[in-house]
Scaffold this motif. Structure first.
Motif, PDB file in Angstrom:
ATOM      1  N   THR A 163       0.831  -1.201   0.000  1.00 35.18           N
ATOM      2  CA  THR A 163       0.000   0.000   0.000  1.00 35.18           C
ATOM      3  C   THR A 163       0.870   1.258   0.000  1.00 35.18           C
ATOM      4  OG1 THR A 163      -1.484  -1.284   1.399  1.00 35.18           O
ATOM      5  CG2 THR A 163      -2.007   1.029   1.138  1.00 35.18           C
ATOM      6  N   GLU A 164       1.854   1.241   0.885  1.00 40.45           N
ATOM      7  CA  GLU A 164       2.705   2.431   0.984  1.00 40.45           C
ATOM      8  C   GLU A 164       3.514   2.664  -0.285  1.00 40.45           C
ATOM      9  OE1 GLU A 164       4.795   1.732   4.618  1.00 40.45           O
ATOM     10  OE2 GLU A 164       3.059   2.373   5.816  1.00 40.45           O
ATOM     11  N   GLU A 190       1.272   4.074  -2.876  1.00 39.23           N
ATOM     12  CA  GLU A 190       0.978   5.492  -2.637  1.00 39.23           C
ATOM     13  C   GLU A 190       2.148   6.363  -3.095  1.00 39.23           C
ATOM     14  OE1 GLU A 190      -0.085   5.343   1.510  1.00 39.23           O
ATOM     15  OE2 GLU A 190      -2.236   5.499   1.057  1.00 39.23           O
ATOM     16  N   VAL A 236      -4.444   5.080  -1.397  1.00 41.36           N
ATOM     17  CA  VAL A 236      -4.897   3.706  -1.619  1.00 41.36           C
ATOM     18  C   VAL A 236      -5.303   3.120  -0.274  1.00 41.36           C
ATOM     19  CG1 VAL A 236      -4.224   1.426  -2.447  1.00 41.36           C
ATOM     20  CG2 VAL A 236      -3.280   3.482  -3.521  1.00 41.36           C
ATOM     21  N   SER A 237      -6.445   2.442  -0.253  1.00 42.60           N
ATOM     22  CA  SER A 237      -6.865   1.842   1.016  1.00 42.60           C
ATOM     23  C   SER A 237      -6.306   0.424   1.125  1.00 42.60           C
ATOM     24  CB  SER A 237      -8.389   1.819   1.119  1.00 42.60           C
ATOM     25  OG  SER A 237      -8.901   0.793   0.321  1.00 42.60           O
ATOM     26  N   ARG A 252      -0.573   0.048  10.131  1.00 42.51           N
ATOM     27  CA  ARG A 252      -0.986   1.301   9.527  1.00 42.51           C
ATOM     28  C   ARG A 252      -1.376   2.300  10.635  1.00 42.51           C
ATOM     29  NH1 ARG A 252      -0.779   3.198   4.111  1.00 42.51           N
ATOM     30  NH2 ARG A 252      -2.759   4.168   3.602  1.00 42.51           N
ATOM     31  N   LYS A 258       1.648   3.709  12.478  1.00 41.57           N
ATOM     32  CA  LYS A 258       2.330   4.702  11.667  1.00 41.57           C
ATOM     33  C   LYS A 258       1.564   6.018  11.656  1.00 41.57           C
ATOM     34  CE  LYS A 258       4.322   5.431   7.178  1.00 41.57           C
ATOM     35  NZ  LYS A 258       3.991   5.197   5.788  1.00 41.57           N
ATOM     36  N   GLY A 270     -10.691   2.160   7.611  1.00 43.61           N
ATOM     37  CA  GLY A 270     -10.013   0.953   7.123  1.00 43.61           C
ATOM     38  C   GLY A 270     -10.827  -0.294   7.397  1.00 43.61           C
ATOM     39  N   SER A 306     -13.967  -0.423   5.289  1.00 45.96           N
ATOM     40  CA  SER A 306     -13.746  -0.695   3.869  1.00 45.96           C
ATOM     41  C   SER A 306     -13.423  -2.174   3.621  1.00 45.96           C
ATOM     42  CB  SER A 306     -12.630   0.188   3.324  1.00 45.96           C
ATOM     43  OG  SER A 306     -11.403  -0.210   3.879  1.00 45.96           O
ATOM     44  N   ARG A 340     -16.182  -6.303   2.372  1.00 46.55           N
ATOM     45  CA  ARG A 340     -16.391  -6.661   0.974  1.00 46.55           C
ATOM     46  C   ARG A 340     -16.316  -8.171   0.852  1.00 46.55           C
ATOM     47  NH1 ARG A 340     -12.185  -3.804  -2.595  1.00 46.55           N
ATOM     48  NH2 ARG A 340     -11.992  -1.906  -1.365  1.00 46.55           N
TER      49      ARG A 340
END
Lengths: 112, 880
Positions: free
Chosen positions: A30-31, A34, A41-42, B33, B36, B53, B56, B59
């Motif tokens: 993800t990082e 980005e 971006v999730s 995440r 951070k 997060g 989302s 799904r």
């Protein structure tokens, strides 16, 4: 045989997996994404894409080591499979071939 | 400072929805995440980002649980696959599936209806909660004619049981006979059958009370009404404490209303109950003479056992309750050694006594019907087996491929079973539909009130067992046979179903047709027997005669008045009174003497009292002599006898003969024979006519009014006029009448019921068999399509090909005809033995059944045969 279709986002994720080498897991991808693309971006989108790629046998995965910042949870490390590798190669070849087919006149007009 | 953590609820939410195998990595990534984000943006933003997060992740891929492949699950997958394949096969061969399901459903519907019928037979009386404790008191006597079991008891026995044997019983209940009574409430009048019963009856029979209590009979002048009677008299209102008049004589108070006793119970006809003591109080003769008379049998006694005793014990205790009390005064009775015993309620319906022995007929009927039902179901299963095996060659390749890629035999067996189960389940639901649609009609046929017991768990249990059994029965042959094929042979093409492979199939078809033809022959014979009895000369006119029971005292002593009024309406040509209806011999007596009577003539003769115009009303026919004449006073000591009586008495010249009659202890009375009439069928039309004597003065009097309607006037015109007369002259009784021809027709009800039931089963049996034959014929035609093509090219005509394809089936039917005929002959001649007056089993019945079966077969097969024969050979030969 019909080539497996890859969506744009899937393609980028697959490329990122290739870039990251043996450090490719959810957050790191993800990082990197980005940074590379500059768009937000999730994590879940990346997970979903990775999940689909694994179903298509483009990537394989195994559980990696745990770290403290993850609350002692392990990461899932993704690596490119031979199929994934070839697919990327095919995509690049196709793009290159198409680029080469653009007439010089038009090509030179494109912003560089 | 405490280390910041993500919001707990979001964490919980994630743990709840996320698939367990993904949770670790997902949660780990989100935590990383979060850590951070805390470092970069602070806790608040990090928390918000964390929540976003988590959300989302809602799904599909994260929600979907990983399916673990464990051995048990593997079976589940396989089983669902079996059904998938089975379903596809059903859809692929729609014709076969249709035949299979329709055939099985028909068979199952028959089996289910018959199952309901049997259930109804065995649940007779079971609505009473004290079912296993109630018994009827009976007496067994032995005399020169053999053993006799009587149901009517003496009054002193009741007293004896109550005083000396009460310890055995919780209740002892006496009842009167079931007779029509007229109940009046205000303006409303109805005639209802009812009983006078001891006060314990409602509790003993556990009546379901709508109003009032079980104690309703404790007052002398009380009455309990069934819900339908109450409805007829009082409408929907609560009738408690209202006054009802029984037979215009006794005023009683309504003390209770009970739900009508269901049709499959002994007391279903009892529409009202009054106290037994009231009946005794109302009848002077009981009080004066019957209470100590051991020779007068006129009541019924029922008892409910104590919790401590059983039937055998109680029976043993009361065995000599009559004998010990007879003494010197009743020596004759004592010689017959009366034994008192208890007949448990469970035996009343199927194991009751007839002529001193347990009557085997009801149980035999149950057996007969269940066997027929089982056979019809078997026929349907045979269809299924035949069609599956016939298609085996087609599916042999499938079996080969499956085996080659690693199917175990067990799996193939399962696959075929799942196919048969699918068909059976479909058929079951279809048959439920059939049953629901046909139940009303079947109830009418069987004279029952059956319902599908949807709420009864046993019904579903039995149905499930039924499906399992039928599935196994129907699917076993293909499952075990097809799965035994060797893949190499099948796939190489060397697999050939041998010459004899179709033999078991043919044998099964022979079985089917044997059963069907047997049923058809049986049905024909039953109907022939009924027709034979119906065509028997009856000896009187049934048409246009109505019967009115003289149910209350108001009818009596008005003969001439009624007759004059009725005749003057013009709607009536004649009216008379008689003892009982012409459809029964109401009274039988001995004590008759005539010239040349021999010692062995001890039989009782029918002795009926009639008014002089009886003969004219019902139109009896004279062989000799003349009818009664009202104007001749001497005719009151005259007699009209039937031919059977003349024969029995052995009189060569009966007219003017003297016959004397000594009735019980009264003086002997002398009569002269005036005329001889042709035998009249008054009782069973299957038995020889019994000797009957008609007279104007006898013992006892008429109780039925016979009215002959003027043939020139229609019944609908005549009846209101007749009713008006009765309303005027007998205002207290409702005008209720019966038609003589309808009463006579009732004599055939039992036989007609058997006939219709056999007919129903026979039609369905032949239908199911033909359905199977149709399937087989289409299969054979398909199999031989190339052969037919070649034959056509070489010049075979359509009729040639038709004969070729039909020949085999016709042969099968002929074989089954030869098997069925002796079987049917044997069983039907057994059945005929019951009837003294019976028809012959003639050859044409077998011929008719044979021709019928053959015609149906040829029609069924021809459709397929002609279709195949008309096919264009180019088309059939072109392929492959």
């Amino acid at each position: 045989m019909k080539r497996t279709y890859l969506g744009e986002f899937e393609e980028i994720v697959l490329l990122t997996v290739a870039i990251m080498g043996d450090m490719a897991y959810g957050v790191s991808i993800t990082e990197e994404l980005e940074q590379q693309t500059g768009r937000s971006v999730s994590v879940s989108a990346v997970h979903a894409a990775l999940h689909r790629l694994e179903e298509k046998y483009m990537v394989s995965s195994h559980m990696g080591e745990a770290t403290a910042e993850r609350g002692g949870r392990r990461k899932r490390i993704f690596t490119l499979t031979a199929l994934g590798n070839r697919t990327l190669d095919e995509i690049r070849l196709l793009r290159n071939r198409m680029w080469e087919s653009i007439p010089l006149k038009i090509l030179s007009a494109l912003p560089r | 400072m405490q280390k910041p953590t993500p919001p707990r609820w979001a964490d919980r939410l994630l743990e709840w929805f996320c698939a367990p195998h993904l949770l670790e990595e997902v949660q780990g990534d989100l935590y990383e995440r979060f850590e951070k984000n805390v470092r970069v943006f602070g806790e608040k933003t990090a928390s918000r980002e964390y929540i976003i997060g988590v959300l989302s992740f809602i799904r599909p891929f994260a929600l979907k649980r990983q399916t673990e492949v464990s051995p048990s699950l593997y079976h589940k997958i396989m089983i669902s696959n079996y059904f998938k394949i089975a379903f596809r096969n059903l859809l692929k061969y729609k014709g076969y599936s249709f035949i299979n399901i329709l055939g099985l459903a028909t068979g199952m519907a028959v089996a289910m209806l018959i199952g309901l019928w049997i259930y109804d037979e065995f649940s007779f009386n079971k609505n009473h909660q004290n079912y296993d404790k109630i018994a009827q008191v009976r007496i067994r006597e032995v005399d020169e004619d053999g053993v006799g079991i009587s149901t009517s008891m003496q009054y002193p026995l009741l007293t004896e049981l109550q005083t000396n044997h009460q310890a055995n019983f919780k209740h002892i209940m006496a009842t009167s006979w079931n007779v029509d009574n007229i109940l009046t409430a205000g303006e409303n009048k109805v005639a209802r059958k009812g009983l006078f019963m001891s006060a314990s009856a409602p509790e003993m029979l556990t009546l379901k009370m709508q109003y009032g209590t079980w104690d309703g009979l404790k007052d002398l002048n009380s009455i309990m009404l069934s819900a339908s009677t109450s409805q007829a008299l009082f409408g929907d209102s609560n009738p408690i404490n209202q006054v009802v008049k029984i037979n215009n004589e006794i005023n009683v108070k309504v003390t209770g209303v009970y739900e009508d006793i269901p049709l499959n119970a002994q007391f279903n006809e009892v529409k009202f109950i009054s106290p037994f003591d009231l009946w005794v109080a109302q009848n002077k003769w009981i009080r004066e003479r019957a209470t100590t008379d051991w020779d007068n049998h006129f009541i019924k006694i029922y008892a409910q056992l104590n919790d401590k005793t059983d039937f055998a014990q109680a029976s043993a205790n009361i065995k000599n309750a009559v004998l010990n009390n007879l003494g010197e005064a009743f020596k004759e009775q004592a010689e017959r050694k009366p034994e008192v015993f208890l007949l448990p309620m469970s035996d009343w319906h199927l194991y009751n006594y007839k002529y001193g022995q347990v009557d085997p007929e009801p149980l035999r009927m149950v057996w007969l019907i269940s066997i027929i039902g089982a056979f019809v179901l078997l026929l349907a299963c045979i269809n299924f087996m035949n069609l599956s095996t016939a298609r085996s060659e087609k599916r042999a390749k499938e079996v080969g491929v499956r085996k080659a890629i690693g199917s175990m035999r067990v799996q193939l067996i399962w696959q075929f079973f799942s196919e048969s189960f699918l068909v059976v389940v479909f058929a079951f639901f279809l048959s439920l539909l059939f049953v629901l649609l046909g139940l009303g009609w079947f109830n009418q046929l069987a004279a029952k009130e059956m319902m599908v017991p949807f709420t009864n768990p046993y019904f579903w249990l039995i149905s499930a067992g039924f499906i399992l059994l039928t599935g196994l029965l129907a699917g076993s042959y293909p499952a075990l046979y097809l799965s035994s094929f060797q893949p190499v042979k099948v796939l190489k093409g060397t697999f050939r179903v041998g010459r004899f492979a179709s033999v078991p199939r043919k044998v099964l078809v022979v079985v089917q047709f044997t059963v069907s033809v047997t049923l058809i022959i049986g049905t024909l014979i039953v109907f022939k027997q009924i027709q034979f009895a119906k065509n028997r000369p009856v000896g009187y006119t049934r048409e246009g005669v109505i019967l009115i029971g003289m149910k209350s005292g108001d009818f009596y002593g008005k003969h001439d008045l009624l007759r004059n009024e009725l005749m003057s309406t013009g709607a009536v040509v004649e009216m008379s009174e008689s003892m009982g209806a012409p459809t029964g011999i109401w009274s039988n007596n001995d004590g008759l003497e005539w010239k040349g009577k021999t010692e062995d003539k001890t039989e009782s003769l029918g002795t009926l009292v009639v008014t002089p115009e009886y003969g004219k009303t019902i139109g009896w026919q004279f062989v000799q002599g003349r009818d009664f004449k009202r104007e001749l006073a001497s005719d009151s000591s005259g007699m009209v006898v039937n031919e059977a009586a003349v024969k029995y008495m052995g009189l060569t010249n009966p007219i003017g003969e003297d016959v004397s009659w000594k009735f019980q202890k009264r003086d002997r009375v002398h009569y002269k024979i005036l005329g001889v009439i042709k035998d009249m069928v008054m009782e069973s039309p299957y038995e020889p006519t019994s000797p009957v004597i008609f007279m104007i003065k006898g013992h006892g009097g008429p109780n039925t009014i016979n009215i002959k309607i003027n043939p020139a006037v229609s019944a609908s015109e005549a009846l209101p006029k007749i009713e008006a007369v009765f309303k005027k002259l007998v205002p207290t009784a409702p005008f209720e009448y019966k038609f003589l021809d309808e009463e006579y027709a009732k004599k055939f009800a039992a036989e007609e019921r058997i006939g219709q039931l056999a007919n129903f089963c026979a039609i369905l049996a032949i239908f199911i068999s033909c359905l199977g034959l149709f399937g087989l014929a289409s299969f054979v035609a398909e199999q031989r399509i190339k052969e037919i093509g070649i034959r056509k090219i070489l010049g075979a005509s359509v009729s040639n090909l038709w004969a070729l394809l039909s020949k085999d089936f016709v042969l099968i039917v002929i074989i089954s005809l030869f098997i069925a005929s002796p079987i049917a002959y044997y069983f039907m001649s057994q059945w005929m033995k019951k009837y003294i007056y019976h028809t012959e089993i003639s050859w044409w019945i077998f011929a008719l059944a044979g021709i019928g079966a053959m015609a149906i077969t040829v029609l069924t097969v021809s459709y397929q045969a002609i279709k195949a024969a008309l096919m264009n050979p180019v088309k059939t030969l072109k392929t492959e």
